[in-house]
Design a protein around this motif. Structure first.
Motif, mmCIF file in Angstrom:
data_model
loop_
_atom_site.group_PDB
_atom_site.id
_atom_site.type_symbol
_atom_site.label_atom_id
_atom_site.label_comp_id
_atom_site.label_asym_id
_atom_site.label_seq_id
_atom_site.Cartn_x
_atom_site.Cartn_y
_atom_site.Cartn_z
ATOM 1 N N VAL A 46 1.233 -1.415 -0.300
ATOM 2 C CA VAL A 46 -0.078 -0.092 0.346
ATOM 3 C C VAL A 46 0.412 1.157 0.317
ATOM 4 O O VAL A 46 0.717 2.656 -0.915
ATOM 5 N N LEU A 47 1.209 0.479 0.938
ATOM 6 C CA LEU A 47 2.972 2.490 0.800
ATOM 7 C C LEU A 47 3.504 2.319 -0.291
ATOM 8 O O LEU A 47 3.640 4.044 -1.509
ATOM 9 N N ARG A 225 -11.454 12.400 -6.280
ATOM 10 C CA ARG A 225 -11.785 10.398 -5.686
ATOM 11 C C ARG A 225 -11.088 9.993 -5.060
ATOM 12 O O ARG A 225 -10.521 9.562 -5.476
ATOM 13 N N SER A 226 -10.898 9.555 -3.719
ATOM 14 C CA SER A 226 -10.694 8.457 -3.144
ATOM 15 C C SER A 226 -10.418 6.897 -3.770
ATOM 16 O O SER A 226 -11.242 6.146 -3.964
ATOM 17 N N HIS A 227 -9.459 7.385 -3.776
ATOM 18 C CA HIS A 227 -9.352 6.236 -4.402
ATOM 19 C C HIS A 227 -8.777 4.900 -3.067
ATOM 20 O O HIS A 227 -8.442 5.379 -2.143
ATOM 21 N N PRO A 228 -9.063 3.087 -3.312
ATOM 22 C CA PRO A 228 -8.574 2.444 -2.268
ATOM 23 C C PRO A 228 -7.493 2.657 -1.457
ATOM 24 O O PRO A 228 -7.065 2.348 -0.622
ATOM 25 N N VAL A 229 -6.341 2.890 -2.606
ATOM 26 C CA VAL A 229 -5.040 2.953 -2.277
ATOM 27 C C VAL A 229 -4.524 4.070 -1.027
ATOM 28 O O VAL A 229 -3.743 4.316 -0.073
ATOM 29 N N GLU A 230 -5.410 5.790 -1.379
ATOM 30 C CA GLU A 230 -5.271 6.432 -0.973
ATOM 31 C C GLU A 230 -5.783 6.564 0.611
ATOM 32 O O GLU A 230 -5.397 6.747 1.702
ATOM 33 N N THR A 231 -7.601 6.576 0.793
ATOM 34 C CA THR A 231 -8.076 5.578 1.850
ATOM 35 C C THR A 231 -7.292 4.993 2.837
ATOM 36 O O THR A 231 -6.847 4.836 3.898
ATOM 37 N N ALA A 232 -6.837 3.557 1.981
ATOM 38 C CA ALA A 232 -5.526 2.519 2.985
ATOM 39 C C ALA A 232 -4.811 2.964 3.737
ATOM 40 O O ALA A 232 -4.139 2.992 4.773
ATOM 41 N N ALA A 233 -3.869 4.632 2.818
ATOM 42 C CA ALA A 233 -2.435 4.569 3.316
ATOM 43 C C ALA A 233 -2.982 6.556 4.245
ATOM 44 O O ALA A 233 -1.808 6.131 5.246
ATOM 45 N N ALA A 234 -4.267 6.463 4.260
ATOM 46 C CA ALA A 234 -4.685 7.837 5.042
ATOM 47 C C ALA A 234 -4.836 6.930 6.106
ATOM 48 O O ALA A 234 -4.420 7.184 7.627
ATOM 49 N N GLN A 235 -5.225 5.336 5.757
ATOM 50 C CA GLN A 235 -5.746 5.322 7.643
ATOM 51 C C GLN A 235 -5.023 4.648 8.019
ATOM 52 O O GLN A 235 -4.989 3.821 9.469
ATOM 53 N N ALA A 236 -3.245 4.113 7.554
ATOM 54 C CA ALA A 236 -2.715 3.153 7.642
ATOM 55 C C ALA A 236 -1.513 4.938 8.571
ATOM 56 O O ALA A 236 -0.423 4.676 9.393
ATOM 57 N N GLY A 237 -1.903 6.174 8.468
ATOM 58 C CA GLY A 237 -1.049 7.125 9.283
ATOM 59 C C GLY A 237 -0.307 8.154 8.373
ATOM 60 O O GLY A 237 0.832 8.640 8.718
ATOM 61 N N VAL A 238 -0.158 6.864 7.186
ATOM 62 C CA VAL A 238 1.175 7.189 6.275
ATOM 63 C C VAL A 238 0.842 8.427 4.654
ATOM 64 O O VAL A 238 2.031 9.217 4.573
ATOM 65 N N GLY A 239 -0.570 8.349 4.693
ATOM 66 C CA GLY A 239 -1.095 9.681 3.157
ATOM 67 C C GLY A 239 -2.608 10.059 3.906
ATOM 68 O O GLY A 239 -2.562 10.430 5.306
ATOM 69 N N VAL A 240 -2.579 10.712 3.096
ATOM 70 C CA VAL A 240 -3.756 11.866 2.711
ATOM 71 C C VAL A 240 -4.781 11.392 1.991
ATOM 72 O O VAL A 240 -4.763 10.381 0.645
ATOM 73 N N ASP A 241 -6.162 11.171 1.821
ATOM 74 C CA ASP A 241 -6.829 11.008 1.378
ATOM 75 C C ASP A 241 -7.357 12.002 1.012
ATOM 76 O O ASP A 241 -7.293 13.286 1.406
ATOM 77 N N PRO A 242 -8.054 12.275 -0.228
ATOM 78 C CA PRO A 242 -8.255 13.695 -1.203
ATOM 79 C C PRO A 242 -8.787 14.255 -0.694
ATOM 80 O O PRO A 242 -8.974 15.722 -0.978
ATOM 81 N N ALA A 243 -9.730 13.411 -0.538
ATOM 82 C CA ALA A 243 -11.041 14.293 -0.517
ATOM 83 C C ALA A 243 -11.515 15.110 1.116
ATOM 84 O O ALA A 243 -12.063 15.577 0.908
#
Lengths: 303, 99
Positions: A46-47, A225-243
């Motif tokens: 995911v990262l 539009r949140s892509h599943p990879v972005e959602t997963a990265a955001a939930q893991a605290g490494v990424g940002v959900d664009p929404a």
């Protein structure tokens, strides 16, 4: 009187100390000295994919801006666009290198003994459907107004993302974002000023910038539009959900539009798949063909 | 829009950059820009991209009044042989830097 002589040229002593470059001047390893351990509880795949899509956004727009080289309206703008392209290329290199370090299986296989580094393999040896950039960055440059409008949209969006990404649990992403914020602030400022200048310039310049904005607008919603990879990265605290940055970005744009006396476009979102899934416009394939042709002809080349 | 002047050529600006280690702004070259603000941005892009500066000044070239090459002799030749105007006859203590 050495002190006096040193002062005669602002260029003297430039290479004495490279400590002020965020990532040093190590041309071999872009992540030299940075901790590349994947944080606890984060899926490396995911990262890696998250870094890859953010890197692809920068790489593709960088190449589009590079196409202006030698062809911009004047010398000063030519250099400005090249500088911005290089900033984005730097971001892409770090992000692609980070993707490769997190999940080496995402790197295309090259002939045994090829000296091509992983980030180059990702940039030059993937097909368009493996690119995860948003479609906004891949459409052809159009005229200077269109390039300006696209850069304004892109830099406003990416700056909002990077301001949050600076707090990433991943040390590399956090460092890339901290460095990129300053670059993107300038890109947004540059594009914003030109947007105002063109919108308030002559009737012709205003017509062109309005056309440009209207033409790009259908590709704009895709960026939020949140892509599943972005959602997963955001939930893991490494990424940002664009929404999560949509309202903030919209407010910034609204201020620019108000200052430029430009109505917010109303074009409906473009249909079709998402660039994040590898569903691109035909323009990307052509662009990559040109961008990759030399590297692909020499998979064992050293650059 | 309407009524605004347009000109095919942007005015010329002179650019001065202060380097990290320097004490004053140094002339580095010139560029074209539509207005003062754009000139600062252009100066940043054209003259500080290799990390040369921490501050830039720009000034319209037309606003600079320069000495004329024709007057070179009356302007500068008279000071050429007045060596006593240089403070080279003083002993400078080692503890005084930047002299």
């Amino acid at each position: 009187m050495p002190a006096h002589h040193d002062h005669e040229s602002v260029y003297s002593g430039l290479l004495v100390n490279d400590a002020h470059w965020a990532f040093g001047t190590d041309f071999e390893d872009p992540l030299a000295g940075v901790d590349t351990t994947v944080p606890d509880g984060v899926d490396p795949a995911v990262l890696a994919r998250y870094c890859l899509v953010l890197g692809d956004d920068a790489l593709v727009l960088s190449h589009r801006l590079t196409e202006w080289c030698g062809r911009a309206p004047d010398l000063e703008e030519d250099i400005a666009l090249a500088n911005i392209a290089l900033d984005l290329l730097g971001q892409a290199r770090l992000l692609l290198a980070r993707a490769a370090a997190a999940d080496p299986s995402c790197v295309p296989a090259l002939p045994e003994g090829s000296p091509v580094p992983a980030e180059d393999a990702l940039a030059y040896f993937r097909a368009d459907r493996d690119f995860g950039n948003v479609r906004l960055v891949e459409v052809p440059n159009g005229d200077f107004a269109e390039t300006t409008a696209r850069l304004l949209l892109f830099a406003t969006w990416r700056l909002a993302l990077f301001e949050r990404l600076a707090g990433s649990r991943d040390a590399v992403l956090s460092a890339v974002a901290a460095k990129g914020r300053k670059e993107l602030s300038y890109h947004r400022d540059f594009a914003g000023r030109w947007f105002l200048t063109l919108a308030q310039g002559t009737e012709e310049s205003r017509r062109r910038v309005l056309d440009a904005l209207g033409g790009l607008w259908p590709l704009w919603p895709e960026l939020f539009r949140s892509h599943p990879v972005e959602t997963a990265a955001a939930q893991a605290g490494v990424g940002v959900d664009p929404a999560s940055v949509a309202a903030e970005v919209d407010a910034v744009l609204a201020r620019v539009f108000a200052a430029a006396d430009v109505p917010r476009p109303e074009a409906a979102p473009r249909v079709g798949g998402a660039g994040r899934d590898g569903a691109h416009t035909e323009a990307l394939g052509r662009m990559l063909a040109e961008m990759q042709v030399v590297a692909r002809a020499h998979p064992g080349g050293r650059w | 829009m309407s009524g605004r002047e347009t000109s095919p050529e942007w005015p010329l600006y002179e650019v001065f950059v202060r380097g990290k280690r320097g004490l004053n702004h140094v002339h580095v070259g010139s560029l074209h820009a539509a207005d003062d603000t754009m000139a600062v941005l252009h100066a940043r892009d054209v003259y500080t991209r290799r990390n040369e500066g921490v501050s830039v000044w720009v000034v319209r070239s037309a606003h600079i009044t320069a000495s004329s090459p024709d007057e070179k002799d009356p302007m500068f030749a008279p000071s050429g042989d007045k060596v006593y105007r240089h403070p080279t006859f003083y002993e400078i203590p080692d503890s005084v830097p930047h002299m």
